[in-house]
Design an enzyme around this catalytic site. Structure first.
Site, PDB file in Angstrom:
ATOM      1  N   ASN A 153       5.800  -1.790  11.593  1.00 29.85           N
ATOM      2  CA  ASN A 153       5.026  -1.267  10.478  1.00 29.85           C
ATOM      3  C   ASN A 153       5.363  -2.061   9.213  1.00 29.85           C
ATOM      4  O   ASN A 153       6.022  -3.100   9.286  1.00 29.85           O
ATOM      5  CB  ASN A 153       5.337   0.231  10.297  1.00 29.85           C
ATOM      6  N   LYS A 208       5.291   3.498  17.136  1.00 28.60           N
ATOM      7  CA  LYS A 208       5.298   2.408  16.157  1.00 28.60           C
ATOM      8  C   LYS A 208       6.520   2.552  15.269  1.00 28.60           C
ATOM      9  O   LYS A 208       6.753   3.616  14.682  1.00 28.60           O
ATOM     10  CB  LYS A 208       4.030   2.435  15.306  1.00 28.60           C
ATOM     11  N   ASN A 227       5.112   5.916   3.422  1.00 25.69           N
ATOM     12  CA  ASN A 227       4.325   6.585   2.387  1.00 25.69           C
ATOM     13  C   ASN A 227       4.130   8.080   2.596  1.00 25.69           C
ATOM     14  O   ASN A 227       3.432   8.724   1.820  1.00 25.69           O
ATOM     15  CB  ASN A 227       2.955   5.907   2.269  1.00 25.69           C
ATOM     16  N   THR A 228       4.725   8.650   3.640  1.00 25.79           N
ATOM     17  CA  THR A 228       4.726  10.098   3.843  1.00 25.79           C
ATOM     18  C   THR A 228       6.172  10.562   3.767  1.00 25.79           C
ATOM     19  O   THR A 228       6.997  10.138   4.582  1.00 25.79           O
ATOM     20  CB  THR A 228       4.119  10.477   5.204  1.00 25.79           C
ATOM     21  N   PHE A 275      -1.795   8.014   4.356  1.00 25.45           N
ATOM     22  CA  PHE A 275      -2.539   8.587   5.493  1.00 25.45           C
ATOM     23  C   PHE A 275      -3.797   9.320   5.018  1.00 25.45           C
ATOM     24  O   PHE A 275      -4.079  10.452   5.445  1.00 25.45           O
ATOM     25  CB  PHE A 275      -1.674   9.550   6.304  1.00 25.45           C
ATOM     26  N   ASN A 284       0.832  -1.199   0.000  1.00 28.84           N
ATOM     27  CA  ASN A 284       0.000   0.000   0.000  1.00 28.84           C
ATOM     28  C   ASN A 284       0.869   1.251   0.000  1.00 28.84           C
ATOM     29  O   ASN A 284       1.951   1.275   0.558  1.00 28.84           O
ATOM     30  CB  ASN A 284      -0.949  -0.005   1.215  1.00 28.84           C
ATOM     31  N   SER A 341       5.637   4.929   8.760  1.00 28.38           N
ATOM     32  CA  SER A 341       5.058   4.637   7.451  1.00 28.38           C
ATOM     33  C   SER A 341       6.025   5.076   6.362  1.00 28.38           C
ATOM     34  O   SER A 341       6.595   6.175   6.442  1.00 28.38           O
ATOM     35  CB  SER A 341       3.727   5.364   7.272  1.00 28.38           C
TER      36      SER A 341
END
Length: 366
Positions: free
Chosen positions: A251, A222, A185-186, A120, A116, A183
């Site tokens: 994560n 996390k 993805n940021t 967010f 993915n 994450s």
């Protein structure tokens, strides 16, 4: 039955659309009082021996749903109805944001995995807080964790204030609070895992949570599976020094090693966090390292590649106070938690340990 439905329907759908459809049906079932009780009776059998205490909370069992499934806290009752012992919502950011462009969720069926790059996508801390405030008047009270992250457009230099905005809005409604700095993805988010940055951030979040609540809200961080072992040790030491309540490990990973899926397809999918079965080995390694480093002085929540009751049991034996899953839920469907609960119950009873807490960290003696 679910496997047939998955193969005939969900597998042929865009994964994000399939998620929204399945989640709609879960919420619909939970909105009908009699049906909700019936589904809970079938799918969420409770063995009193699985009851556990962690983070100062009384939980019906050790297995929760990881963040990412319910980003906005819209289906908490439905997810508890399916048997999750606690539900972690989010990731919620200070400001609402749409996330990354679609397509942004991909299945690797051969690997029982997901990739993915959602980014967010969520309604923002103010709207989620209003929804959780309204829930205070309901009779259903599953344990709810809230996972917070950085708004994408906020520069790294202003990240702390963005986290504090979410903390002030959401901490009053959280049974526990998670700072997500892991994450992939940021942009720039994982830079916040450096202890010289993470320590002050967590200190400020802790202070802000205390200012807006009348009780201690457990605070966890996390972390990513891609951290070097030395960095994991540093974060563990820092968490102990700050008096943090726990660590969630791990994560998603940016790694792609050992996958069965066609390399050309993996390359076509591109960037994103990999979750599911391929994460199993590394997530267990990180758990073992954290347990050895912290010697039971922190609550450790293990997540990553947990598919079966045996997977969950092994995490508990190796030091996880609590466990979480997500990707396996997509592949195994609504009866998944029932199977996990029954399997954990059988293993606990066969082990001779009177409670789940007594089994935590006993792998060497089992």
């Amino acid at each position: 039955m679910y496997k047939l439905l998955f193969d005939l329907v969900f597998k042929k759908m865009d994964p994000e659309k399939a998620h929204h459809l399945a989640f709609f049906w879960i919420r619909l079932a939970a909105s009908v009082p009699g049906l909700r009780q019936l589904v809970r009776l079938v799918l969420a059998p409770r063995d009193p021996k699985l009851r556990t205490a962690a983070l100062g909370l009384d939980l019906p069992g050790p297995f929760g749903l990881g963040a990412g499934f319910d980003k906005n806290g819209i289906g908490i009752d439905g997810l508890a109805m399916l048997g999750f012992d606690f539900v972690e919502i989010g990731t919620v950011t200070g400001e609402p944001q749409p996330g990354n462009p679609a397509p942004r969720l991909f299945r690797l069926v051969e690997d029982r995995a997901l990739i993915n790059r959602m980014g967010f996508n969520n309604q923002g801390s103010a709207r989620v807080a209003a929804r959780l405030k309204a829930r205070q008047h309901t009779t259903s009270t599953p344990v709810v964790g809230i996972n917070i992250g950085k708004t994408k457009v906020v520069p790294e230099t202003e990240a702390t204030e963005d986290y504090l905005k979410s903390t002030r809005a959401l901490a009053p409604y959280a049974d526990y609070l998670v700072v997500n700095v892991s994450s992939p993805n940021t942009p720039g988010l994982r830079n916040l895992q450096a202890v010289q940055v993470l320590g002050p951030l967590l200190w400020d979040v802790r202070k802000a949570a205390d200012e807006v609540t009348h009780h201690h809200v457990p605070l966890l961080v996390k972390i990513a599976p891609d951290l070097a072992d030395e960095d994991i040790d540093e974060i563990a030491d820092m968490a102990l020094h700050l008096g943090l309540d726990g660590i969630i490990a791990t994560n998603t990973t940016i790694g792609r090693d050992g996958l069965l899926a066609d390399p050309a397809r993996i390359e076509e999918i591109g960037m994103g966090g990999l979750s599911g079965a391929p994460l199993k080995e590394r997530s267990l390694e990180v758990l073992k390292r954290l347990r050895a480093r912290t010697e039971g002085r922190l609550t450790i929540v293990s997540v990553g590649g947990i598919e079966t009751a045996e997977d969950a049991w092994q995490r508990i034996l190796h030091g996880a106070d609590l466990v979480q899953g997500y990707s396996a839920f997509v592949y195994q469907g609504p009866f998944w938690m029932r199977r996990v609960h029954k399997g954990l119950s059988a293993r606990l009873r066969a082990s001779g340990h009177p409670t789940i807490a007594d089994a935590v960290g006993t792998a060497k003696s089992v």
